[in-house]
Design an enzyme around this catalytic site. Structure first.
Site, short mmCIF file in Angstrom:
data_model
loop_
_atom_site.label_atom_id
_atom_site.label_comp_id
_atom_site.label_asym_id
_atom_site.label_seq_id
_atom_site.Cartn_x
_atom_site.Cartn_y
_atom_site.Cartn_z
N GLU A 87 6.50 -0.61 13.35
CA GLU A 87 7.51 0.21 14.02
C GLU A 87 6.87 1.57 14.17
O GLU A 87 6.50 2.19 13.18
CB GLU A 87 8.78 0.22 13.15
N GLY A 89 5.22 3.74 10.99
CA GLY A 89 4.40 4.95 10.97
C GLY A 89 3.98 5.33 12.37
O GLY A 89 4.69 5.03 13.34
N SER A 90 2.81 5.92 12.47
CA SER A 90 2.38 6.45 13.76
C SER A 90 1.92 5.33 14.68
O SER A 90 1.55 4.24 14.25
CB SER A 90 1.22 7.42 13.56
N ARG A 91 1.92 5.64 15.96
CA ARG A 91 1.42 4.70 16.95
C ARG A 91 -0.05 4.37 16.71
O ARG A 91 -0.46 3.21 16.75
CB ARG A 91 1.61 5.31 18.34
N GLY A 133 -1.71 4.52 13.89
CA GLY A 133 -1.84 3.70 12.69
C GLY A 133 -1.43 2.27 12.95
O GLY A 133 -2.10 1.31 12.54
N GLY A 134 -0.31 2.10 13.64
CA GLY A 134 0.19 0.75 13.92
C GLY A 134 -0.76 -0.04 14.80
O GLY A 134 -1.05 -1.21 14.53
N GLU A 145 6.00 10.81 21.55
CA GLU A 145 6.81 11.26 20.42
C GLU A 145 6.17 12.45 19.71
O GLU A 145 4.97 12.46 19.44
CB GLU A 145 6.95 10.09 19.41
N CYS A 197 12.72 7.97 12.93
CA CYS A 197 12.21 7.20 14.07
C CYS A 197 13.19 7.22 15.22
O CYS A 197 12.82 7.02 16.37
CB CYS A 197 11.99 5.74 13.67
N LYS A 256 0.89 -1.16 0.00
CA LYS A 256 0.00 0.00 0.00
C LYS A 256 0.93 1.21 0.00
O LYS A 256 1.63 1.48 0.98
CB LYS A 256 -0.87 -0.04 1.25
#
Lengths: 531, 531
Positions: free
Chosen positions: B270, B246-248, B250-251, B398, B307, B189
């Protein structure tokens, strides 16, 4: 070990202490008599769970950095202490499980052998997976730093006792042994079917901890009925991984608790498998009846109470299939009913068999003899048309016990279609002769995608504890197909890698130092070596 | 490669075909100008997602059994084709990302180097983790069967493009390279911030697939705004693992989708790390100002969009801390604002910094220069009292970009308490001299429990792609602390073990045959060897 430790007192072991719980009382049931056994074991309260976890967390930094030799000897000393429990242990397990002496003496041997094998793994140190990329100060456009990787223990581990392996997969069984080998303290939730066995084993581990001079929190054992104690254990933030063997429902519930934590953790749940047995024409022609007979033996072993029990047979249809059926039926027909492990397992078995036998598309090939005592189960072999399975996936749900469902397929293509549709499995067994090789070769890729172990001319029961064993497989066989719960590779479940960059030699862990003081196999710049 | 392939057309790549989607249209935004770029990329529909997954599943059995040499050459050929895109690629990435040419040429080098390194890993074959326990037919009480284990690819993998590494962690980046190396087809994606870059890279992979004679489904690339396409991809039953950076938020969303599937699958996300930098008294005394200066450099590199950006500084308080602050402030004060990757990243950064700066316990040490163009971010260095952190854990979330929060602790004990309380991290950096060794030694165990990489006298930015790298760490740094997303160990994420029991030699995979035709390092009865 004190003599009185050979008779369980109803106490939990939390660190160095033995405590009577204040939660609901558990009594083991002797399945052969249906009678409650003494003593009662009162369940843990939430504060007991918290105390065990706190002690485990406290022990963790010390325990994970014990020398490989100390940790190996500790594992060996647990094995010694289990043997030192002598016949008192065997008799207690027999009474709590209904399993015969020979099986349990064998299981004790496996349990101790497993601990000793993990001791060897710890001494060898390969599990540390050391990798070194030396600095390249002159590299352009940028210098490369010195990078050194080792595995460290993941943290305190929650282990769930297992009904069908009161020794080899419970208190000091495979999950505990591999977690301790990795350097993780363990908190066991004992299985309520065999609390006395669990308490005896826990006392052996406790003695080994004291003799090894290890921190008390390296091991605790809690009792508890229902799911509360287990749920609290998995939810405790100090627990960093979970080992479980049991039902699909139980495993999935733990996976959900673990995923919903503020810090999700890995759950290694071994749950559900019907272990397809594939019968090929060459084998059926050569020895159909003999295969049927040995199938019946594997099916009925230990009242069928194995994760690898052959619960589904697929035969490529030829006239020789009748020989397989003949052999199997002869070996099952009239064979004595066997006592199951617990009243609830027995009840679930009877419910499952009743539903299967009552299904309109299912015919009964043979049943074993009627029960003559409490909690005894009749073996069952049933048949269903292959075309019925697609619309009734429930037919392929595991029935824990000595029951199997058979089907016939027209050809290799229909066999492939069936395999593609089944869920993940622990094992797939192939019965074949050389004339079947081509057919098997075309199906092997599908089998590899479906199971953790593929075996030829045998049955999945009898799981070897060794380096190359995989007791795992795609969901729902397990929650994590990347791992195994039996064999030395099981240690990897409880490890995570840490990289040290430009760390001075004096601060590096021994495993990573330039002079390789531990004599480990290490990867240096991508090449294995032992310098 | 056709010349026109060097200019994206707005088409997705699904197997061998290029298609205009019919979902919502995406335009990359040139962050330096704020202008939309052509062409538009219409998003995938659910049936596009399904088609890509179906092709991946179809390609899987063939692709996972390609010879090691064919697979290695395929990875090298992807690298060649990316280089063959020439300056058209670099110019497109510059426009879509706002990143400077030198950085992107370096990133292209890293991307191609990464593919070539995985080619070496594939050729070496260690990732197959072969283990052999030869039969012991005479063993008592039971014969041991012949057991042979190898890793196989886990299945088709969904990879998410990454905003801050349009080349090294997107279409042909680390997740894709390690999954392809493992033998897994990949469906990407693309990140909506750089669809043109992604399309160019996808065309390079497509060319390599055709040149290598591999099945078309080995790679597809889909576009899509919002979370729908990604969610459908992760939910597709043919996908067996997920790679995400990506973002927390999103993950975690992907973790939840994966856990709720009928067959849950591993997600390697990650997500979030503030990469603590620990300043010890010896280092501060010897070179506090210099450390401050290099810290400012690491903080502002690439507008802080790494990151591993140093987002949290903990100094053991001495008068020399002032030198660090002086060095850092001098290097930041008045430094030019930098263009961020996307308008939304820029907006999130500004919101995060505003909240931090406005917090009553936080004081501003220095800000960089004001923006002079769209999507530019001001560097920020802030300070907070250590005692405030405990009650305000949000201070340690973050903020993606060039902002860092500093605090001073009284002593090693307070530093330990702080470390114990922080969440999991990708990296922890230690600045020290020999006089600090004792203090560092007492804290290393806590650091090991908190981070995947611990580094000395440097900063986490600049992640080496090598064998010993760990780019991972406990949650929320990643979803799975047992793994790394950078370095050769990343391949292990996409493998699972299969055991073959008593399998005839002619049916065994080459890796497992008695004569070791691939010349692999294998474990035999627990001993490593290469016979």
């Amino acid at each position: 070990m004190l003599l009185e430790a050979r008779h369980p007192t109803g106490e939990m072991i939390i660190g160095a202490g033995a405590f009577h719980g204040t939660g609901p009382m558990i009594h083991a049931v002797n399945p052969a008599t249906g009678e409650n056994m003494d003593p009662g074991f009162a369940g843990a309260t939430p504060s007991d769970v918290a105390r065990a976890c706190a002690l485990a967390a406290e022990a963790f930094p010390t325990y994970r950095e014990t020398s490989l030799e100390v940790r190996a000897r500790f594992l060996e000393s647990i094995a010694d202490e289990i043997l030192a429990l002598g016949d008192a242990l065997i008799e207690r397990v027999m009474a709590e499980s209904g399993l015969p002496r020979a099986r349990l003496e064998g299981e004790r041997g496996r349990t101790c052998g497993q601990l000793r094998l993990f001791a060897q793994v710890v001494r060898a140190g390969d599990f540390l997976d050391v990798r070194i990329d030396p600095a390249q100060p002159d590299r352009l456009p940028m210098a490369r730093p010195d990078l050194r990787l080792r595995n460290i223990a993941i943290g305190p581990v929650a282990v769930f006792g297992v009904s069908n392996f009161p020794l080899a997969f419970s208190g000091a069984g495979g999950d505990t042994a591999s977690a301790l080998a990795a350097g993780c303290p363990v908190v066991v939730k004992a299985h309520s079917a065999h609390p006395g066995t669990s308490a005896l084993v826990a006392s052996a581990i406790r003695t080994a901890i004291e003799a090894s001079g290890l921190p008390e929190g390296v091991f605790s054992m809690l009792f508890g009925t229902g799911g509360d104690v287990g749920a609290a254990l998995v939810a405790d933030p100090r627990i960093k991984a979970v080992g479980f063997t049991g039902s699909r429902g139980g495993g999935v519930a733990l996976m959900q608790i673990a995923a919903a934590r503020k810090e999700p953790i890995p759950v290694y749940a071994e749950m559900s498998s019907i272990n397809p047995v594939l019968l090929f024409p060459g084998a059926l022609a050569a020895r159909g009846e003999e295969i049927g007979k040995s199938f019946a033996g594997a099916l009925q072993l230990g009242a069928g109470q194995f994760c690898t029990n052959p619960g589904f047979v697929i035969a490529i249809d030829t006239p020789d299939v009748a020989n397989f059926v003949k052999g199997a039926c002869a070996a099952i027909d009239g064979g004595a009913a066997q006592t199951m492990l617990t009243p609830s397992i027995h009840a679930a078995y009877d419910r499952g068999v009743e539903a299967l036998a009552g299904h309109e598309d299912v015919t009964t090939l043979v049943r074993g003899a009627q029960p003559t005592g409490p909690n005894q189960a009749r073996t069952g072999l049933f048949e269903v048309k292959a075309d019925s399975i697609g619309s009734e996936p429930g037919l392929l749900h595991e029935i824990f016990g000595a029951t199997s469902l058979m089907t016939r397929v027209r050809d290799v293509d229909q066999l492939r279609d069936l395999l593609v549709d089944i869920e993940g499995q622990l094992t797939i067994s192939i019965h074949m002769e050389e004339s079947d090789h081509d057919a098997v070769a075309t199906l092997l890729p599908v089998m590899e995608e479906k199971a953790g172990r593929i075996l030829v001319n045998g049955f999945g029961t009898g799981v070897e504890v060794s380096h190359a064993m995989v007791h795992g497989g795609p969901f729902p066989a397990t929650s994590d197909s990347r791992t195994t719960s039996v064999g030395t590779l099981a240690i990897r479940r409880f490890l995570r890698p840490v990289c040290y960059q430009d760390m001075p030699q004096s601060l590096l862990p021994e495993a990573l130092r330039a002079d390789n003081p531990l004599g480990l196999w290490r990867m240096s710049d991508g090449m294995m070596g032992r310098d």
